[in-house]
Design an enzyme around this catalytic site. Structure first.
Site, PDB file in Angstrom:
ATOM      1  N   GLY A 199     -76.233-156.083-136.744  1.00 45.08           N
ATOM      2  CA  GLY A 199     -75.695-154.872-137.381  1.00 45.08           C
ATOM      3  C   GLY A 199     -76.502-154.536-138.613  1.00 45.08           C
ATOM      4  CE  LYS A 204     -59.589-151.162-137.931  1.00 45.32           C
ATOM      5  NZ  LYS A 204     -60.182-152.012-138.985  1.00 45.32           N
ATOM      6  N   GLY A 210     -75.080-151.815-140.756  1.00 45.89           N
ATOM      7  CA  GLY A 210     -74.212-150.793-141.353  1.00 45.89           C
ATOM      8  C   GLY A 210     -73.725-151.253-142.709  1.00 45.89           C
ATOM      9  CG  ASN A 211     -70.023-150.680-145.884  1.00 47.54           C
ATOM     10  OD1 ASN A 211     -69.155-151.537-145.895  1.00 47.54           O
ATOM     11  ND2 ASN A 211     -70.443-150.084-146.981  1.00 47.54           N
TER      12      ASN A 211
HETATM   13  P1  NAD Z   1     -71.024-149.321-139.536  1.00 53.53           P
HETATM   14  O1  NAD Z   1     -70.626-148.229-138.624  1.00 53.53           O
HETATM   15  O2  NAD Z   1     -71.397-149.009-140.944  1.00 53.53           O
HETATM   16  O3  NAD Z   1     -72.257-150.140-138.915  1.00 53.53           O
HETATM   17  C1  NAD Z   1     -72.243-150.708-137.653  1.00 53.53           C
HETATM   18  C2  NAD Z   1     -73.641-151.257-137.384  1.00 53.53           C
HETATM   19  O4  NAD Z   1     -73.607-152.000-136.170  1.00 53.53           O
HETATM   20  C3  NAD Z   1     -74.695-150.179-137.225  1.00 53.53           C
HETATM   21  O5  NAD Z   1     -75.895-150.605-137.816  1.00 53.53           O
HETATM   22  C4  NAD Z   1     -74.865-150.094-135.703  1.00 53.53           C
HETATM   23  O6  NAD Z   1     -76.157-149.631-135.311  1.00 53.53           O
HETATM   24  C5  NAD Z   1     -74.671-151.549-135.345  1.00 53.53           C
HETATM   25  N1  NAD Z   1     -74.314-151.777-133.939  1.00 53.53           N
HETATM   26  C6  NAD Z   1     -73.402-151.134-133.180  1.00 53.53           C
HETATM   27  N2  NAD Z   1     -73.376-151.652-131.934  1.00 53.53           N
HETATM   28  C7  NAD Z   1     -74.304-152.651-131.941  1.00 53.53           C
HETATM   29  C8  NAD Z   1     -74.767-153.567-130.964  1.00 53.53           C
HETATM   30  N3  NAD Z   1     -74.263-153.572-129.730  1.00 53.53           N
HETATM   31  N4  NAD Z   1     -75.738-154.448-131.320  1.00 53.53           N
HETATM   32  C9  NAD Z   1     -76.253-154.456-132.574  1.00 53.53           C
HETATM   33  N5  NAD Z   1     -75.849-153.613-133.533  1.00 53.53           N
HETATM   34  C10 NAD Z   1     -74.909-152.730-133.216  1.00 53.53           C
HETATM   35  O7  NAD Z   1     -69.839-150.396-139.470  1.00 53.53           O
HETATM   36  P2  NAD Z   1     -69.399-151.435-140.589  1.00 53.53           P
HETATM   37  O8  NAD Z   1     -68.439-150.770-141.505  1.00 53.53           O
HETATM   38  O9  NAD Z   1     -70.596-152.125-141.132  1.00 53.53           O
HETATM   39  O10 NAD Z   1     -68.521-152.448-139.703  1.00 53.53           O
HETATM   40  C11 NAD Z   1     -69.121-153.486-138.929  1.00 53.53           C
HETATM   41  C12 NAD Z   1     -68.038-154.450-138.472  1.00 53.53           C
HETATM   42  O11 NAD Z   1     -67.355-154.960-139.622  1.00 53.53           O
HETATM   43  C13 NAD Z   1     -66.938-153.872-137.573  1.00 53.53           C
HETATM   44  O12 NAD Z   1     -66.477-154.900-136.717  1.00 53.53           O
HETATM   45  C14 NAD Z   1     -65.829-153.513-138.575  1.00 53.53           C
HETATM   46  O13 NAD Z   1     -64.548-153.457-137.963  1.00 53.53           O
HETATM   47  C15 NAD Z   1     -65.946-154.706-139.494  1.00 53.53           C
HETATM   48  N6  NAD Z   1     -65.389-154.498-140.822  1.00 53.53           N
HETATM   49  C16 NAD Z   1     -65.796-153.485-141.613  1.00 53.53           C
HETATM   50  C17 NAD Z   1     -65.254-153.362-142.895  1.00 53.53           C
HETATM   51  C18 NAD Z   1     -65.741-152.319-143.849  1.00 53.53           C
HETATM   52  O14 NAD Z   1     -65.262-152.314-145.002  1.00 53.53           O
HETATM   53  N7  NAD Z   1     -66.676-151.462-143.484  1.00 53.53           N
HETATM   54  C19 NAD Z   1     -64.253-154.243-143.323  1.00 53.53           C
HETATM   55  C20 NAD Z   1     -63.874-155.287-142.473  1.00 53.53           C
HETATM   56  C21 NAD Z   1     -64.436-155.405-141.233  1.00 53.53           C
END
Ligand code: NAD
Length: 428
Positions: A219, A107, A221-222
């Site tokens: 959340g 990471k 996000g993605n």
């Molecule tokens: P992202 O940056 O696309 O989205 C994050 C979201 O969380 C946003 O909507 C943000 O506003 C929200 N957020 C942040 N802090 C917050 C809080 N305190 N309360 C409520 N919402 C909050 O990130 P992502 O890629 O969707 O990743 C989210 C989680 O999933 C992370 O833990 C990441 O490590 C994990 N993850 C992501 C992937 C991937 O492929 N993107 C794969 C495995 C795990």
């Protein structure tokens, strides 16, 4: 908001120690697996648009590569710490092992807030990160990918810098590349869809029809978006989502009791996953405090934002109606909260199983990049479904057979595989 006293690495080690006891691992294997093999911390000087130089701190942690080259994303986050990166690299090792792909765990991160950086500053930061690590990453060593607040554009800048240093094309260096530039179709959907593939299987086992369920999601996000998209497609309805407002750094929930309209909310969401409160209110959404997502009267909770969100303090507030928690985020639940969830018989699909769709698709991307042959989206998502479903079934069958909490069952499978690889290589 993030709890500053929380240490993700201490939590990852506590989870590992629990499994090491269960598996009666020998001392050397324990020591090897409860710590990263290698870690790099470094400074990245970046020329800002106004001519000043700003120095950022970057990290790359390679937890274990006994089963294959390291794999893991890079986060840009103002609260990033070496301990968070250590924990995430360790979880990557278990994640790759539980879905049985031939990769290890790594990471990376940079302490920065991309909201305050121009596009050119972000590009220089990405290139600087690679210049510090070009000798210790690579398609056969350690393969980065996007994570929180990093995108396919960031990956392409990093790839370009690496290829400039090495003087040749290395499409297998990095995953999450843009489609058409070596990226895989389906990567954007993969993590969120993977979350729902495992949820679908759990509901099947529990004898619950997805169409009879409603969910609350932390959340937007993605991960959250594509989880919501597929959950809607299999008949489920999301009534509450939360996100963080970048302006006041406070989180909020957006509730629509008849079910949120995903596309309508996406239209008023910024590129960091923050929903516009005023516009949402105009569309009839109730705006609630950030913690409200966990207290909703729903069947399913999907934490998909950050680590350390379900704790001993708020877990008792989870509604009696909740039957399944499926962890989209990494490390959203503390060990103390796990105990409460277990006692209350809520079925939990643990993070490194539920959100393994992203890394599985990244592995598919590497296979495609290395063979220079690209698959159709349906083929990618079909293969992903097969991989996620079989990993889920292996974990749930072990959990049933040995009467284990689902997280422990997933750990038993993953840690066993990695320990065996270390043993087979003659490391321990
Ligand atoms: P992202 O940056 O696309 O989205 C994050 C979201 O969380 C946003 O909507 C943000 O506003 C929200 N957020 C942040 N802090 C917050 C809080 N305190 N309360 C409520 N919402 C909050 O990130 P992502 O890629 O969707 O990743 C989210 C989680 O999933 C992370 O833990 C990441 O490590 C994990 N993850 C992501 C992937 C991937 O492929 N993107 C794969 C495995 C795990």
């Amino acid at each position: 908001m993030a709890d500053k006293s929380f240490n993700a690495f201490a939590m990852a080690q506590a989870q590992f120690d629990n499994i090491a006891d269960l598996l009666e691992l020998d001392t050397a294997t324990r020591e090897l697996l409860r710590n990263p093999l290698r870690e790099y911390t470094f400074l990245i000087p970046v020329r800002m648009d106004d001519g000043r130089v700003k120095v950022f701190r970057g990290f790359r942690v390679q937890h274990n590569d006994a089963r294959g080259p390291g794999k893991g994303g890079i986060r840009f986050h103002p609260a990033e710490t070496i301990d968070t990166v250590r924990a995430l690299s360790m979880w990557m090792t278990w994640k790759c092992a539980v879905v049985d792909i031939p990769l290890g765990g790594s990471k990376g991160g940079v302490i920065c807030d991309p909201h305050n950086l121009s596009v050119h500053e972000q590009e220089r930061l990405c290139r600087g990160w690679v210049r510090q690590l070009a000798q210790v990453i690579g398609p056969l060593r350690d393969v980065p990918a996007p994570d929180v607040m990093t995108s396919s554009q960031h990956m392409l800048w990093m790839l370009d810098e690496y290829e400039a240093i090495r003087g040749a094309r290395f499409p297998g260096l990095i995953t999450g590349k843009p489609v058409g530039m070596g990226g895989s179709l389906g990567r954007t959907e993969a993590t969120g869809f993977g979350v729902v593939f495992t949820l679908r299987e759990a509901l099947k086992e529990l004898g619950i029809r997805p169409g009879d369920t409603i969910a609350s999601v932390q959340g937007f996000g993605n991960v959250a978006r594509y989880a919501i998209r597929l959950y809607n497609q299999i008949g489920g309805k999301v009534i509450c989502v939360s996100c963080c407002d970048q302006k006041d750094e406070t989180s909020y929930c957006f509730r629509q009791k008849d079910g949120i309209d995903l596309d309508e909310l996406l239209d008023i969401t910024d590129r960091f996953g923050g929903i516009d409160k005023q516009k949402a209110s105009g569309l009839g959404y109730e705006i609630l405090p950030g913690e409200a997502w966990i207290e909703q009267d729903v069947d399913i909770l999907i934490p998909a934002a950050l680590e350390n969100q379900i704790t001993a303090e708020n877990a008792p507030r989870i509604s009696k109606r909740v039957k399944v928690i499926v962890e989209g985020a990494n490390g959203p639940t503390t060990p103390e909260a796990d105990r409460i969830i277990d006692e209350r018989n809520i079925f939990l699909i643990p993070d490194f199983l539920a959100n393994a769709g992203g890394v599985t698709c990244s592995y598919f991307e590497q296979v495609q990049s290395n063979t220079n042959l690209y698959w159709e989206k349906d083929e990618v998502l079909g293969k992903l479904d097969v991989k996620m479903t079989s990993a889920y079934l292996a974990v749930s069958q072990l959990a049933h057979r040995k009467k284990l909490f689902m997280r422990d069952a997933a750990y038993v499978i993953a840690v066993n595989r990695v320990a065996q690889a270390c043993k087979d290589r003659g490391w321990v």
